[in-house]
Design an enzyme around this catalytic site. Structure first.
Site: not given
Length: 178
Positions: A48, A155, A173
């Protein structure tokens, strides 16, 4: 794909589209367009931070100073290996400081902010800086998924817009599988 918690509208929902259009009118959607053009989802569950950096570095138009494939000079996750090996990232992810290191060695100017929990106004200022100009900074947030009602925990993702009247941010995202 997992559904978002009820209090987090998806971009393609009626509520998401309404927030999007209002943010556009408010002038706090300027960062969205260059990020959307360069949006990249992570290729590995632990990538991520790398996926967010790929999106941000390409949106900023930074030259990776080496070829990606063929003659193309473009950021991709496999080029982000200067501070930590990709195998180590696959095993343990990256920290905020490691993401900053990767961005710096990729020729980005970086500011890392760790405000106290009660310093929300400073965070809002960073949101505004990243979302009110088309050539402003890129904001990559490091946050807890658990805190927003999602599965998982730590994240990274880029922030593309801010809706001031509801105090919400549009998170692009990088985890398409979530």
């Amino acid at each position: 794909m997992r559904p978002l918690p009820a209090n987090l509208p998806a971009l393609d929902s009626a509520a998401g589209r309404k927030l999007f259009s209002e943010a556009l009118l408010e002038g706090t959607l300027q960062g969205y367009f260059r990020l959307a053009q360069q949006f990249h989802t992570q290729s590995d569950p632990a990538f991520c931070g790398l996926g967010s950096l790929v999106c941000g570095l390409n949106a900023l138009g930074i030259d990776p100073r080496r070829q990606w494939k063929g003659i193309w000079r473009w950021f991709s996750e496999e080029l982000l290996d200067c501070c930590k090996s990709l195998d180590d990232v696959r095993r343990s992810g990256v920290t905020l400081d490691e993401v900053a290191c990767l961005a710096r060695c990729s020729a980005a100017s970086v500011s890392v902010h760790r405000p106290p929990v009660d310093d929300v106004d400073a965070f809002r200022q960073h949101l505004r800086a990243a979302t009110t100009t088309h050539d402003g900074p890129v904001l990559i947030a490091n946050y807890s998924r658990r805190a927003v009602g999602q599965s998982g925990d730590g994240h990274f993702s880029p922030i593309a817009a801010y809706h001031a009247s509801t105090d919400r941010a549009l998170v692009l995202d990088t985890a398409r599988f979530k």
